[in-house]
Enzyme design. Structure first.
Site, PDB file in Angstrom:
ATOM      1  N   CYS A  17     -12.190  24.818-110.229  1.00 54.37           N
ATOM      2  CA  CYS A  17     -13.529  24.782-110.803  1.00 54.37           C
ATOM      3  C   CYS A  17     -13.980  26.199-111.158  1.00 54.37           C
ATOM      4  CB  CYS A  17     -14.582  24.195-109.871  1.00 54.37           C
ATOM      5  SG  CYS A  17     -14.143  22.585-109.255  1.00 54.37           S
ATOM      6  N   ARG A  25     -10.084  26.945-115.398  1.00 56.56           N
ATOM      7  CA  ARG A  25     -10.145  26.617-113.971  1.00 56.56           C
ATOM      8  C   ARG A  25     -10.348  25.130-113.722  1.00 56.56           C
ATOM      9  NH1 ARG A  25     -11.299  31.513-111.209  1.00 56.56           N
ATOM     10  NH2 ARG A  25     -11.958  30.357-109.394  1.00 56.56           N
ATOM     11  N   TRP A  39     -12.527  20.796-111.706  1.00 54.85           N
ATOM     12  CA  TRP A  39     -11.194  20.233-111.457  1.00 54.85           C
ATOM     13  C   TRP A  39     -11.364  19.418-110.185  1.00 54.85           C
ATOM     14  CZ3 TRP A  39      -7.405  20.439-107.614  1.00 54.85           C
ATOM     15  CH2 TRP A  39      -6.138  19.983-108.000  1.00 54.85           C
ATOM     16  N   ASN A  51     -17.458  25.986-106.011  1.00 53.05           N
ATOM     17  CA  ASN A  51     -16.007  26.085-106.210  1.00 53.05           C
ATOM     18  C   ASN A  51     -15.388  26.305-104.831  1.00 53.05           C
ATOM     19  OD1 ASN A  51     -14.002  28.944-107.019  1.00 53.05           O
ATOM     20  ND2 ASN A  51     -13.338  26.841-106.971  1.00 53.05           N
ATOM     21  N   GLY A  52     -14.432  25.450-104.471  1.00 50.29           N
ATOM     22  CA  GLY A  52     -13.803  25.584-103.156  1.00 50.29           C
ATOM     23  C   GLY A  52     -13.753  24.237-102.466  1.00 50.29           C
ATOM     24  N   GLU A  98      12.258  27.574-113.639  1.00 47.68           N
ATOM     25  CA  GLU A  98      11.060  27.831-114.439  1.00 47.68           C
ATOM     26  C   GLU A  98      11.032  26.937-115.689  1.00 47.68           C
ATOM     27  OE1 GLU A  98       8.287  29.033-114.127  1.00 47.68           O
ATOM     28  OE2 GLU A  98       7.637  29.187-116.206  1.00 47.68           O
ATOM     29  N   LYS A 150       8.235  24.002-116.674  1.00 48.29           N
ATOM     30  CA  LYS A 150       7.533  23.926-117.965  1.00 48.29           C
ATOM     31  C   LYS A 150       7.698  22.536-118.573  1.00 48.29           C
ATOM     32  CE  LYS A 150       5.700  27.931-118.579  1.00 48.29           C
ATOM     33  NZ  LYS A 150       5.561  28.158-117.139  1.00 48.29           N
ATOM     34  N   GLU A 208       5.342  20.156-116.659  1.00 45.97           N
ATOM     35  CA  GLU A 208       3.884  20.299-116.795  1.00 45.97           C
ATOM     36  C   GLU A 208       3.399  20.155-118.229  1.00 45.97           C
ATOM     37  OE1 GLU A 208       2.289  24.113-115.503  1.00 45.97           O
ATOM     38  OE2 GLU A 208       3.962  25.209-116.340  1.00 45.97           O
ATOM     39  N   HIS A 218      26.886  18.162-104.775  1.00 46.26           N
ATOM     40  CA  HIS A 218      26.412  17.720-103.458  1.00 46.26           C
ATOM     41  C   HIS A 218      25.332  16.646-103.565  1.00 46.26           C
ATOM     42  CE1 HIS A 218      28.911  20.718-101.636  1.00 46.26           C
ATOM     43  NE2 HIS A 218      28.342  21.667-102.362  1.00 46.26           N
ATOM     44  N   LYS A 254      -5.372  26.181-114.489  1.00 47.29           N
ATOM     45  CA  LYS A 254      -4.608  27.426-114.517  1.00 47.29           C
ATOM     46  C   LYS A 254      -4.723  28.216-113.217  1.00 47.29           C
ATOM     47  CE  LYS A 254      -3.203  31.121-117.456  1.00 47.29           C
ATOM     48  NZ  LYS A 254      -1.834  30.590-117.427  1.00 47.29           N
TER      49      LYS A 254
HETATM   50  C1  G6P Z   1      -1.182  27.008-111.355  1.00 40.78           C
HETATM   51  C2  G6P Z   1      -0.839  27.230-112.804  1.00 40.78           C
HETATM   52  C3  G6P Z   1       0.577  27.801-112.929  1.00 40.78           C
HETATM   53  C4  G6P Z   1       0.702  29.067-112.081  1.00 40.78           C
HETATM   54  C5  G6P Z   1       0.311  28.813-110.631  1.00 40.78           C
HETATM   55  C6  G6P Z   1       0.203  30.115-109.843  1.00 40.78           C
HETATM   56  O1  G6P Z   1      -0.417  25.975-110.851  1.00 40.78           O
HETATM   57  O2  G6P Z   1      -0.936  26.030-113.523  1.00 40.78           O
HETATM   58  O3  G6P Z   1       0.834  28.121-114.288  1.00 40.78           O
HETATM   59  O4  G6P Z   1       2.011  29.518-112.137  1.00 40.78           O
HETATM   60  O5  G6P Z   1      -0.990  28.205-110.579  1.00 40.78           O
HETATM   61  O6  G6P Z   1      -0.839  30.895-110.364  1.00 40.78           O
HETATM   62  P1  G6P Z   1      -0.959  32.448-110.208  1.00 40.78           P
HETATM   63  O7  G6P Z   1      -2.241  32.787-110.905  1.00 40.78           O
HETATM   64  O8  G6P Z   1      -1.041  32.732-108.742  1.00 40.78           O
HETATM   65  O9  G6P Z   1       0.222  33.062-110.821  1.00 40.78           O
END
Ligand code: G6P
Length: 576
Positions: free
Chosen positions: A2, A27, A74, A100-101, A461, A465, A468, A484, A571
């Site tokens: 949030c 957020r 969120w 927020n929290g 990684e 991607k 998500e 395995h 994010k």
């Molecule tokens: C969220 C975002 C990711 C990010 C992760 C860690 O899950 O969607 O894209 O990698 O947080 O965020 P940070 O700001 O700590 O890199």
């Protein structure tokens, strides 16, 4: 998560808040709302959906008001609905509040409050009723201090008091920045929210609250003692981020990689040189190096471990949300938090925890002046600029580069001094082939990405991607582990992407294993003439990552997905 915003000043309160919320939307984008106080009454509007779609439903511009608060959500407690959207209003209508929290003891507090008219399922609503109940002698600050004493959990909260036309904010565990401008005071979860208005910022620390006296900001600790806070001057781009001619931020941000990398290279050679050296010395001096991070930043940390081990430094990486279950931090430990936002709650907890055990902190972050940066003994900024798409792309590349430079400053290993150019070519020369591949893979439901050594974190990684952004179930794994278990899932035409740097022949037998079970293998390798790769092998991790990002983008675009704001995600994850 949030984003919260507040304003007290002479501008158009609603307009200021809506602009701030737009910049905080990364957020959370489930719902949004604003409340302003006018003629000693609260006026409130909220709606479900993304801000661009609901902006007109939140219009309170006609209300003459000098104080207001706003929120972009969120969902944590309670479904996505208008009732659960913030701000929440107290029974008598005097107060509105955004949070927020996560309040851990909200149910207990709710029980103790007794008779109040609750209209949502959120933990946050409890706070506004608490403030109302405890302010009955007229003093809001007493109520705030009592709340800070009794509340358990994390919060950054803004309260709008319509009786006094004032905004109060308080913080514990979630961020709160206050901008001091010529046309008022700006309260927000991050500094970008009000960057067009002022460069002077005060950051609240945990267990502090702030209020406005006249038009002056007053900061106090939870006991009511005034805290002297000197504003920091922050140089930033005042421009609102925009997509320019790109359809999506994700694509724009991938295309920004060469330029932000160049910028980073320069700062590491100049303005950040001393910090780079200090960081290097700390890596050498400490017995134990523990990286900690979440999501994409964790994958960068895995590569950090790989590079440091090569450089003769023992290191490990722990996922921040599991940190406490696995760590053994002590006064010989250097904790290396890696975080784009510098605000991820789990990472902050890991920092706090390690600090208490005597560890030193050397962090790698992107957002300037973030909480993690401020908690660190030394910090390197990756200087990638603001990243809007939920998926981290340009920031991942700059994290990798920073980590590579650190390790090469220890062992003198080569790095490509012309990397930015090499990556520009990687983007341009592979685009058509990647689009073709995206077309071929766009209906797949499962996909495997395999790599070894330095390519293993990249495999993870790329898989992240694909999950998500392209909503494809993807697994990124160590190629040697296939036999395995996972091999049982390989059938005719199962897509397997293998990451094969030059000179890494040991993966060849793993590729053969899947091919002989009928897999459709796609080899991302300088030896595959379908793709263009930079000549220098140190560029492989960067180039293959970019191919994975582009592949994800084009699959998601082909399938009409909400690329920049994927469902259920945000994010910056500021809750545990
Ligand atoms: C969220 C975002 C990711 C990010 C992760 C860690 O899950 O969607 O894209 O990698 O947080 O965020 P940070 O700001 O700590 O890199």
């Amino acid at each position: 998560m949030c984003g919260i915003a507040g304003y007290y000043g002479s501008g158009n309160t609603c307009e200021v808040l809506l602009n701030s919320l737009k910049r905080l939307e990364y957020r959370g984008y489930d719902s949004a709302g604003i409340a302003v106080s006018s003629d000693f009454e609260i006026h409130i509007k909220k709606a479900v959906g993304e801000l661009d779609d609901i902006k007109s439903d939140l219009d309170l511009k006609d209300k003459k008001s000098k104080a207001g608060i706003g929120h972009t959500r969120w969902a944590t407690h309670g479904e996505v609905s208008e009732e659960n959207a913030h701000p929440h209003v107290s029974c008598c209508g005097r107060f509105a509040l955004v949070h927020n929290g996560i309040l851990e003891n909200w149910e207990e507090m709710k029980r103790e409050l007794g008779e109040h008219r609750f209209t949502s399922e959120t933990d946050s609503e409890v706070v506004v009723h608490f403030i109302e109940q405890r302010s009955q002698d007229g003093c809001v600050e007493t109520a705030i201090r009592e709340f800070m004493k009794e509340a358990k959990g994390s919060y950054s909260i803004a309260v709008l008091d319509s009786k006094r036309e004032e905004v109060f904010v308080m913080k514990n565990g979630s961020p709160m920045a206050i901008g001091i401008g010529s046309d008022g005071l700006f309260f927000a979860s991050d500094i970008h929210a009000f960057s067009e208005h002022t460069e002077n910022v005060v950051f609240l620390d945990d267990n502090e609250y702030a209020t406005v006296r006249g038009s002056e900001l007053v900061v106090k600790n939870h006991k009511g003692k005034i805290v002297d806070k000197q504003p920091k001057t922050i140089k930033w781009s005042k421009k609102s981020p925009n997509k320019k001619n790109f359809e999506h931020y994700m694509y724009k941000e991938i295309n920004e990689i060469p330029s932000v990398l160049r910028k980073l290279e320069k700062t590491l050679d100049r303005s950040q040189k001393n910090d780079l050296n200090k960081f290097r010395d700390m890596l050498k001096e400490h017995e134990k190096i523990i990286f900690t991070a979440s999501g994409t930043s964790y994958h960068a940390s895995l590569l950090g471990v790989y590079f440091l081990q090569k450089a003769g430094i023992e290191a490990q990486a722990l996922i921040a949300s599991e940190f406490k279950n696995y760590e053994r931090a002590d006064d010989k430990t250097l904790l290396v938090p890696v975080s784009q936002s510098g605000e991820t709650k789990d990472v902050i907890e890991a920092v706090n925890h390690s600090r208490k055990k005597g560890a030193d902190i050397a962090s790698i972050t992107n957002v300037p002046h973030s909480t993690i940066e401020r908690m660190s003994d030394v910090n390197l900024r990756i200087n990638a600029g603001q990243e809007i798409c939920v998926a981290a792309t340009k920031t991942f590349i700059n994290q990798l580069y920073t980590i590579m430079r650190l390790s090469s400053s220890i062992d003198g290993a080569n790095y490509n001094a012309d990397l930015a150019n090499a990556l520009k070519n990687t983007i341009q020369k592979n685009e058509d082939k990647i689009k073709e591949l995206a077309e071929e893979l766009s209906d797949e439901e499962d996909l495997y990405i395999i790599g070894k050594g330095e390519a293993y974190p990249i495999a993870r990684e790329i898989a992240l991607k694909l999950k998500e952004i392209a909503y494809i179930h993807a697994e990124g794994m160590m190629a040697g582990e296939l036999k395995h278990g996972t091999l049982a899932l390989i059938e005719d035409n199962t897509p397997v992407v293998s990451l094969i740097p030059d000179g890494n022949s040991s993966i060849a037998s793993n590729v053969k294993e899947v091919e002989s079970r009928g897999a459709n293998t796609i080899k991302l390798s300088p030896h595959n003439k379908d793709f263009w790769f930079p000549e220098r092998n140190e560029s492989f991790v960067f180039a293959s990552t970019i191919l994975g990002f582009l592949l994800t983008y084009w699959i998601a675009k082909r399938n009409g997905l909400p690329i920049d704001k994927p469902r259920n995600l945000a994010k910056s994850v500021t809750v545990q």
